[in-house]
Design a protein around this motif. Structure first.
Motif, mmCIF file in Angstrom:
data_model
loop_
_atom_site.group_PDB
_atom_site.id
_atom_site.type_symbol
_atom_site.label_atom_id
_atom_site.label_comp_id
_atom_site.label_asym_id
_atom_site.label_seq_id
_atom_site.Cartn_x
_atom_site.Cartn_y
_atom_site.Cartn_z
ATOM 1 N N CYS A 25 30.974 39.070 39.740
ATOM 2 C CA CYS A 25 30.432 40.305 39.154
ATOM 3 C C CYS A 25 31.522 41.164 38.514
ATOM 4 O O CYS A 25 31.246 42.236 37.997
ATOM 5 C CB CYS A 25 29.685 41.113 40.219
ATOM 6 S SG CYS A 25 28.125 40.361 40.675
ATOM 7 N N LYS A 54 34.383 37.638 33.432
ATOM 8 C CA LYS A 54 33.637 37.211 32.236
ATOM 9 C C LYS A 54 32.300 36.588 32.616
ATOM 10 O O LYS A 54 31.354 36.613 31.858
ATOM 11 C CB LYS A 54 34.468 36.207 31.444
ATOM 12 C CG LYS A 54 35.674 36.824 30.749
ATOM 13 C CD LYS A 54 36.257 35.854 29.732
ATOM 14 C CE LYS A 54 37.351 36.516 28.916
ATOM 15 N NZ LYS A 54 38.653 36.523 29.577
ATOM 16 N N TRP A 93 30.142 37.584 34.669
ATOM 17 C CA TRP A 93 29.096 38.607 34.707
ATOM 18 C C TRP A 93 28.506 38.809 33.312
ATOM 19 O O TRP A 93 27.297 38.911 33.146
ATOM 20 C CB TRP A 93 29.639 39.927 35.256
ATOM 21 C CG TRP A 93 28.635 41.030 35.141
ATOM 22 C CD1 TRP A 93 28.589 42.020 34.198
ATOM 23 C CD2 TRP A 93 27.477 41.227 35.967
ATOM 24 N NE1 TRP A 93 27.501 42.830 34.400
ATOM 25 C CE2 TRP A 93 26.795 42.366 35.471
ATOM 26 C CE3 TRP A 93 26.948 40.558 37.069
ATOM 27 C CZ2 TRP A 93 25.630 42.841 36.052
ATOM 28 C CZ3 TRP A 93 25.774 41.040 37.643
ATOM 29 C CH2 TRP A 93 25.128 42.159 37.134
ATOM 30 N N ASP A 94 29.359 38.890 32.303
ATOM 31 C CA ASP A 94 28.871 39.111 30.933
ATOM 32 C C ASP A 94 27.938 37.995 30.501
ATOM 33 O O ASP A 94 26.940 38.225 29.829
ATOM 34 C CB ASP A 94 30.053 39.224 29.949
ATOM 35 C CG ASP A 94 30.952 40.407 30.284
ATOM 36 O OD1 ASP A 94 30.430 41.407 30.816
ATOM 37 O OD2 ASP A 94 32.164 40.320 30.032
ATOM 38 N N ARG A 95 28.264 36.770 30.916
ATOM 39 C CA ARG A 95 27.449 35.615 30.527
ATOM 40 C C ARG A 95 26.218 35.427 31.404
ATOM 41 O O ARG A 95 25.174 34.987 30.934
ATOM 42 C CB ARG A 95 28.280 34.321 30.627
ATOM 43 C CG ARG A 95 29.389 34.163 29.638
ATOM 44 C CD ARG A 95 29.914 32.722 29.641
ATOM 45 N NE ARG A 95 30.113 32.168 30.982
ATOM 46 C CZ ARG A 95 31.270 32.185 31.630
ATOM 47 N NH1 ARG A 95 32.327 32.758 31.099
ATOM 48 N NH2 ARG A 95 31.374 31.640 32.835
ATOM 49 N N LYS A 108 24.744 37.644 33.933
ATOM 50 C CA LYS A 108 24.244 38.780 34.720
ATOM 51 C C LYS A 108 22.771 38.638 35.126
ATOM 52 O O LYS A 108 22.406 39.013 36.228
ATOM 53 C CB LYS A 108 24.495 40.109 34.002
ATOM 54 C CG LYS A 108 23.831 40.257 32.676
ATOM 55 C CD LYS A 108 24.149 41.603 32.053
ATOM 56 C CE LYS A 108 25.164 41.439 30.979
ATOM 57 N NZ LYS A 108 25.535 42.601 30.276
ATOM 58 N N ARG A 113 26.770 46.751 40.908
ATOM 59 C CA ARG A 113 25.952 45.727 40.221
ATOM 60 C C ARG A 113 25.212 44.875 41.247
ATOM 61 O O ARG A 113 24.038 44.544 41.073
ATOM 62 C CB ARG A 113 26.850 44.818 39.376
ATOM 63 C CG ARG A 113 27.332 45.443 38.100
ATOM 64 C CD ARG A 113 28.403 44.581 37.434
ATOM 65 N NE ARG A 113 28.771 45.106 36.140
ATOM 66 C CZ ARG A 113 29.843 44.717 35.458
ATOM 67 N NH1 ARG A 113 30.661 43.799 35.958
ATOM 68 N NH2 ARG A 113 30.102 45.240 34.277
ATOM 69 N N THR A 130 31.078 54.473 33.132
ATOM 70 C CA THR A 130 30.673 53.118 33.549
ATOM 71 C C THR A 130 30.207 53.134 35.003
ATOM 72 O O THR A 130 29.179 52.529 35.337
ATOM 73 C CB THR A 130 31.840 52.126 33.373
ATOM 74 O OG1 THR A 130 32.239 52.151 32.001
ATOM 75 C CG2 THR A 130 31.442 50.717 33.762
ATOM 76 N N THR A 166 26.408 52.421 36.232
ATOM 77 C CA THR A 166 26.175 51.328 37.179
ATOM 78 C C THR A 166 25.503 51.854 38.445
ATOM 79 O O THR A 166 24.656 51.166 39.033
ATOM 80 C CB THR A 166 27.496 50.606 37.525
ATOM 81 O OG1 THR A 166 28.234 50.392 36.319
ATOM 82 C CG2 THR A 166 27.231 49.248 38.128
ATOM 83 N N GLU A 176 20.708 48.620 29.756
ATOM 84 C CA GLU A 176 21.983 48.260 29.118
ATOM 85 C C GLU A 176 22.380 49.375 28.143
ATOM 86 O O GLU A 176 21.531 50.068 27.592
ATOM 87 C CB GLU A 176 21.816 46.945 28.329
ATOM 88 C CG GLU A 176 21.281 45.786 29.148
ATOM 89 C CD GLU A 176 22.343 45.090 29.979
ATOM 90 O OE1 GLU A 176 23.537 45.283 29.696
ATOM 91 O OE2 GLU A 176 21.967 44.369 30.919
ATOM 92 N N ASP A 177 23.677 49.496 27.904
ATOM 93 C CA ASP A 177 24.211 50.408 26.879
ATOM 94 C C ASP A 177 23.650 51.824 26.942
ATOM 95 O O ASP A 177 23.090 52.327 25.968
ATOM 96 C CB ASP A 177 23.970 49.831 25.467
ATOM 97 C CG ASP A 177 24.511 48.416 25.330
ATOM 98 O OD1 ASP A 177 25.606 48.160 25.858
ATOM 99 O OD2 ASP A 177 23.843 47.579 24.719
#
Length: 197
Positions: free
Chosen positions: A89, A92, A94-96, A98, A134, A158, A162, A178-179
């Motif tokens: 978590c 990288k 996590w980005d792929r 999640k 997360r 952030t 979260t 998101e975002d």
């Protein structure tokens, strides 16, 4: 691989579990990973056995098999691989991945997972705090949501976002937003502070 993904479904998760101890590493990795997509408490013994084998083997295990086993154990309702998922978590992966991580964590939602993760918040660095929040979004229990209240005021957007997403998961069972822009996050944090947690 794509064909196997197409032909395996939720009602076959117990069949997949029979291959968790296959002699072939790609078969073990695939079946653990695929079974994780179908949270099934009936697989908990097989998933924990696979995790025990992997934990014992240490660094000799392929990282993808380790990840798949941690994911599968969580989805079956076990907390044995949560420390390993904590690492996933933060990076990288996590980005792929999640969405699949969140799906698997839902299987472990409850007091044991929450009790394991909350203490990590106290001594974690920024990256670690974000990773714990997360995870709590997926497996944190509603009864302890109030312990995240302090993170709603964090200066770091952030961490604030979260924390909002962790509360959305723990209290309302909702997926993360998101975002989220800083001003929106401040408004949402304020709304959460007004709720009884």
């Amino acid at each position: 691989h794509e064909v196997l993904m197409q032909i395996t479904a939720a009602d076959q998760s117990r069949l997949l579990a029979k291959e968790f101890e296959s002699k072939l590493a790609p078969v073990r990795t695939f079946t653990l990973h695929r079974a994780a997509a179908f949270p099934d408490p009936g697989n908990v013994a097989a998933a924990e056995k696979a995790w025990a084998r992997i934990a014992k083997a240490g660094d000799k295990v392929d990282p993808d098999e380790r990840y798949a086993a941690a994911l599968c154990a969580a989805s079956a309702g076990s907390i044995v691989g949560l420390d390993s998922l904590f690492e996933s978590c933060q990076g990288k992966r996590w980005d792929r991945e999640k969405r699949e991580i969140r799906t698997a964590l839902e299987g472990a939602r409850g007091k044991p997972a929450t009790d394991l993760l909350l203490p990590k918040l106290e001594k974690a660095d920024r990256k670690g705090k974000v990773a714990v929040l997360r995870m709590l979004a997926g497996c944190g229990e509603k009864e302890q949501a109030g312990r995240l209240r302090g993170f709603l005021d964090d200066e770091d957007n952030t961490i604030r976002v979260t924390a909002i997403n962790a509360l959305r998961g723990m209290v309302d069972g909702e997926l993360p937003i998101e975002d989220l822009a800083a001003f929106e996050a401040i408004e949402m944090a304020s709304a959460w502070k007004g709720r009884k947690l």
